[in-house]
Design an enzyme around this catalytic site. Structure first.
Site, PDB file in Angstrom:
ATOM      1  CG  ASP A 168      -9.389   2.951   0.759  1.00 43.30           C
ATOM      2  OD1 ASP A 168      -8.599   2.524  -0.112  1.00 43.30           O
ATOM      3  OD2 ASP A 168      -9.055   3.161   1.929  1.00 43.30           O
ATOM      4  CG  ASP A 183      -2.098   0.858   1.159  1.00 39.69           C
ATOM      5  OD1 ASP A 183      -2.105   1.747   0.291  1.00 39.69           O
ATOM      6  OD2 ASP A 183      -3.032   0.662   1.951  1.00 39.69           O
TER       7      ASP A 183
END
Length: 729
Positions: A548, A484
Site C-alpha cells: 500500500d 484483495d
C-alpha cells in the site's frame, strides 16, 4: 502576477503528530518477532534472541516481506527524570508511536496503557485502525514508569493485510505540554487558523515569513500576539502569489514555557489552464467491450453548457444520448469500429475519431476513477459514495475522462443470506439501486472482495462462495472488482508454490466469466510471485505491483520509482498498478487531512503515474476538492499521456541520486519526457537531448502549462519536482 489567496486552504500542518520538545527521547530500534504470546508484554521476558527492527518502517521493508498476522515489538528505553524536571506543565508522560498497521495493544513494563482497533478475538472482531495516530499518556506519578531505569514498551501488533508494523513517523517519548493542544491549519478566507484543543488557555507569539525560494526574496514577514481560551481559535489573514517556490516559515512561541512550534510549508501553485468554453473532446479515444455485454461509454467533453453530442459509425445495438454523450446498448457482432464523435455548443463545434473494439479485450487504456479506501476506509457508506459520484460530475472530472466509482472494503454484512449470497450491511440499503443510479449518470460501479474468508478489514470475503458473489455483482450492475489477497494467507499456509498464488484468482475469473457482463478484474496482492508475469493468465486487466502507498515522499519514492523494471509487462488490456493516488484530502477512514506530499511532489506523483500508464484511481474526498487538486486531476494533456492508445509505459533512461529521466513512446510517434529532481534542493538540471535520442525533435511542449516552449538545454526544477515535456518532430 495573479494573487490566489484561496490556495491557503491547502496549507495544513499536522503538528500534533511530531515531537515539539527539545528533551524528547526518540525510539529508534526494537527487538521484534512474529507470533503471539502474552508473556512478551512482561518486562522480565528475555528477548535477546529476537530480531532487531527499526521502528518507523514497516516490517515488510525489514526482512518480513509477505508476512501478515501477529507480531510484537519490545523497545528498551531509559526514561530520564530530567524529562520530569524540565517539563513546564508537568501533566503526563506521552508515548508517541506514530502509526501501527493495523491494530495494537501497548504496554509499559507490563501495564496495558492503550489499545487502538480490534483484534480478531475481541468482542467486536477485527477492526483495522492503522490510519489512527498512536499516542498514549500516563500520569507522572504512575508506578509503571521507572524513572532513570530500564523500561520496556511492548507493542502487540496485528496486521490483517498489506503492510504491518510501527511506521509512517518517528516514535518518541516526552512530557505533554499545553502547546501540544495547538493545531495550526489553513482556514477559510485565506487565513492561518490556530485552534486550541485543550481545556486550558494558551497564549504566545506567532511569527511567519513568506519567501520566494526561486527568486530568493522575502514576500512578507509578520508577527502577531495570540491568546486562545480553552477550546478557542483565532484566524490570521494571509495572501500568497500563485507561482512556484512560495513557502511559509512560521514559529509559535508559547508564553511562560518558551516552547515553540515551527514548520516550513510549500504553498500550492496552479499550472493547468482553465478548459476553454468552446467544445473539446477529452479522455480515452479507444474502448473495448465483449460481444453481448451491456456497454456504457461516456464521450468526455468540456465546454460551456449545454453541449450537444453525435457519434457516427456506431454498430447495431448501440446509441448515444445527444444531451449527455453517454453511449449505451449491446453490440453483438465482433469487430473494430471507427467512430467520429462530434460535440458542439453555442460557441463552436469539434470532432474527434474514436475506436471501438468488440472482442475479448477490456481496458484498452488504464482505468480512471475514484476509490473509497484512502478517504473513507471502513466507514464508507452509500451516502459517501453518492456524494463523491455527484462531485465527480459537478466538479467536471467526468468531462475529463474520470469514470469509475469504486467501493472498497467495509460494505459487507456480517453474515450471508440463507442461500449463501453476499449481502450489504446497513450502510448500503440497495446495491442494485446504487449501481443503476451511477449508470444513469454515465459512471461505472466498482466493488471489493477477497479470495479469503475475510477481507483486510475483517468483513466477509468470497472464499468458497465465488460464484454466488459473481452472480450478485452481475445482478447489481458491477463494472469493476478489486480482489484483495488479505486472509487467503491462512488458506495458502506454508505452500508458497506459484500455483497456490494463482489459484484463488483463477477461481474468481471463471465465476465472473459465467456472466455476459464486462467487469474489470483488478488483482490486489501486492506484487507477490511477480504477478505481472501471470496476471493475464487469469484474465485480469490490472494488478497491484507493490504494498500500500502512503501520502509521504518516502512511500512515493519507494513505490513509484521502483516500477522501471516492469514496463514490458503492461499494455492495452493489462496494466501494472502502483496503487491509488495520494492527492487531496485523505485519511483512510480517520481524520481527513490534505496530502502530506508537497505541491511539487504531487506534480511528480501525477506525472509519474501518467508516464507509466498506471490506473488512475483518486483516493480523496471529491466533495472537498480544492482548486490545486482539481488542477492536478483535470489537465487533459497530462491525462492523455496515461490514456494514449499505444499503451506503452515509459522507460527509465537515466537514474542518479539527484535526477531521473523517463521517456514514453506515444501512438502518434511523439514522446513524453519526465525529468525528475530527486534532490531536496532546487537544481539546474542539464538535459542531454542527444543521449535521449531526441536531438532532432524540434517541437517541445510543457504538458502542465500546455504551452509550446523552446527546447531547453537545462531547467531549474524544484525539490522532488518534475518537468514534464511532450516532444515531437
Amino acid at each position: 502576477m495573479k494573487w490566489c489567496p484561496l490556495l491557503i486552504c491547502l496549507f495544513l500542518l499536522h503538528l500534533s503528530t511530531r515531537a515539539q520538545h527539545p528533551h524528547a527521547v526518540f525510539l529508534q530500534t526494537a527487538t521484534f518477532t512474529t507470533g503471539d504470546d502474552p508473556r512478551w508484554a512482561q518486562p522480565d521476558f528475555d528477548d535477546a534472541a529476537w530480531k532487531q527492527q527499526q521502528v518507523g518502517k514497516t516490517w515488510q521493508e525489514q526482512g518480513f516481506e509477505g508476512y501478515h498476522g501477529f507480531a510484537w515489538y519490545r523497545i528498551h528505553i531509559i526514561i530520564p527524570s530530567s524529562l520530569r524536571q524540565q517539563g513546564f506543565w508537568k501533566d503526563s508522560l506521552r508515548i508517541f508511536l506514530a502509526h501501527v498497521n493495523d491494530v495494537d495493544a501497548t504496554y509499559l513494563n507490563g501495564k496495558k496503557i492503550g489499545q487502538t482497533g480490534g483484534f480478531p478475538e475481541d468482542a467486536g472482531g477485527y477492526q483495522s485502525k492503522w490510519p489512527a495516530v498512536r499516542e498514549y499518556h500516563l500520569a507522572l506519578n504512575d508506578p509503571a514508569i521507572h524513572w532513570d531505569a530500564d523500561n520496556v514498551i511492548a507493542v502487540r501488533d496485528y496486521d490483517g493485510g498489506g503492510t504491518g508494523g510501527i511506521f509512517m513517523g518517528q516514535p518518541y517519548i516526552d512530557l505533554l505540554e499545553k502547546t501540544d493542544g495547538l493545531q495550526i491549519s489553513g482556514g477559510a478566507g485565506a487565513a492561518l487558523t490556530l485552534v486550541n484543543t485543550f481545556n486550558t488557555p494558551v497564549s504566545g507569539t506567532l511569527a511567519y515569513t513568506i519567501t520566494d525560494e526561486v527568486q530568493h526574496i522575502t514576500v512578507r514577514s509578520k508577527t502577531a500576539m495570540v491568546q486562545l481560551p480553552p477550546f478557542g481559535q483565532r484566524s490570521i489573514h494571509m495572501e500568497v502569489p500563485n507561482r512556484q517556490g512560495i513557502v511559509c516559515s512560521y514559529r509559535f512561541t508559547a508564553d511562560g514555557s518558551g516552547l515553540q512550534l515551527q514548520h516550513t510549508q510549500a504553498f500550492p501553485y496552479i499550472l493547468t489552464p482553465a478548459a476553454p468554453q468552446q467544445p473539446r473532446i477529452n479522455g480515452a479515444k479507444i474502448f473495448g467491450a465483449r460481444p453481448g455485454a451491456p456497454l456504457l461509454w461516456r464521450v468526455a467533453a468540456t465546454g460551456a453548457a449545454p453541449l450537444h453530442y453525435q457519434v457516427a459509425g456506431l454498430p447495431e445495438g448501440l446509441q448515444v444520448d445527444a444531451i449527455t454523450g453517454i453511449i449505451t446498448g449491446t453490440a453483438i457482432r465482433r469487430g473494430t469500429y471507427k467512430l467520429v464523435a462530434t460535440v458542439q455548443n453555442r460557441l463552436g463545434k469539434t470532432s474527434a475519431p474514436l475506436t471501438l473494439h468488440i472482442g475479448d479485450t477490456l481496458a484498452y487504456t488504464p482505468t480512471m476513477g475514484w476509490n473509497s479506501w484512502n478517504c473513507w476506509g471502513l466507514s464508507v457508506s452509500d451516502e459517501k459514495v453518492k456524494s463523491s459520484a455527484q462531485a465527480m460530475l459537478d466538479k467536471g472530472l467526468a468531462a475529463h475522462g474520470w469514470t469509475y466509482i469504486n467501493i472498497d472494503d467495509g460494505w459487507e454484512a456480517p453474515q450471508r443470506a440463507a442461500d449463501s449470497s453476499i449481502v450489504p450491511n446497513s450502510k448500503f440499503p440497495d446495491m442494485q439501486g446504487l449501481g443503476q443510479w451511477l449508470h444513469e449518470r454515465g459512471l461505472k460501479f466498482g466493488i471489493y472482495s477477497s479470495p479469503g474468508p475475510l477481507t483486510c478489514g475483517g468483513f466477509l470475503g468470497s472464499y468458497k462462495n465465488e460464484q454466488k458473489d459473481a452472480d450478485s455483482y452481475a445482478a447489481w450492475g458491477v463494472d469493476y472488482l478489486k480482489y484483495d489477497w488479505c486472509s487467503y494467507d491462512g488458506i495458502a499456509g506454508n505452500d508458497t508454490t506459484l500455483e497456490t498464488f494463482i489459484k484463488p484468482y483463477r477461481v474468481m475469473q471463471q465465476a465472473l466469466r459465467h456472466h455476459h457482463r464486462d467487469i474489470i478484474y483488478s488483482l490486489c496482492q501486492y506484487g507477490m510471485k511477480e504477478v505481472w508475469k501471470w496476471g493475464q493468465q487469469v484474465d485480469a486487466q490490472s494488478w497491484r505491483t507493490t504494498e500500500d502507498i502512503e501520502d509521504t515522499w518516502e512511500s512515493l519514492l519507494r513505490i513509484g520509482f521502483s516500477q522501471y523494471k516492469l514496463h514490458t509487462y503492461a499494455g492495452p488490456g493489462h496494466w501494472n498498478d502502483p496503487d491509488m493516488m495520494i492527492v487531496g484530502q485523505v485519511g483512510w477512514g480517520e481524520h481527513l487531512h490534505p496530502s502530506r506530499l508537497t505541491p511539487d511532489e504531487q506534480y511528480t506523483h501525477v506525472s509519474l503515474w501518467c508516464l507509466q500508464s498506471a490506473p488512475l484511481l483518486i483516493g480523496c474526498d471529491l466533495s472537498k476538492l480544492d482548486a490545486f487538486t482539481l488542477n492536478l486531476l483535470t489537465n487533459d494533456e497530462v491525462l492523455a499521456l496515461d490514456q494514449d492508445p499505444l499503451g506503452a509505459p515509459a522507460e527509465r533512461v537515466l537514474a542518479t541520486a539527484q535526477e531521473q529521466v523517463w521517456v514514453k513512446k506515444l501512438a502518434d510517434g511523439s514522446r513524453a519526457v519526465g525529468i525528475f529532481n530527486m534532490d531536496t534542493t532546487y537544481r539546474d538540471i542539464t538535459i542531454d537531448w542527444k543521449a535521449l535520442g531526441l536531438e532532432a525533435w524540434a517541437h517541445t511542449r510543457n504538458a502542465w502549462t500546455q504551452t509550446n516552449i523552446p527546447r531547453p538545454a537545462h531547467s531549474v526544477i524544484p525539490p522532488h519536482g518534475v518537468l514534464l515535456l511532450h516532444c515531437s518532430r
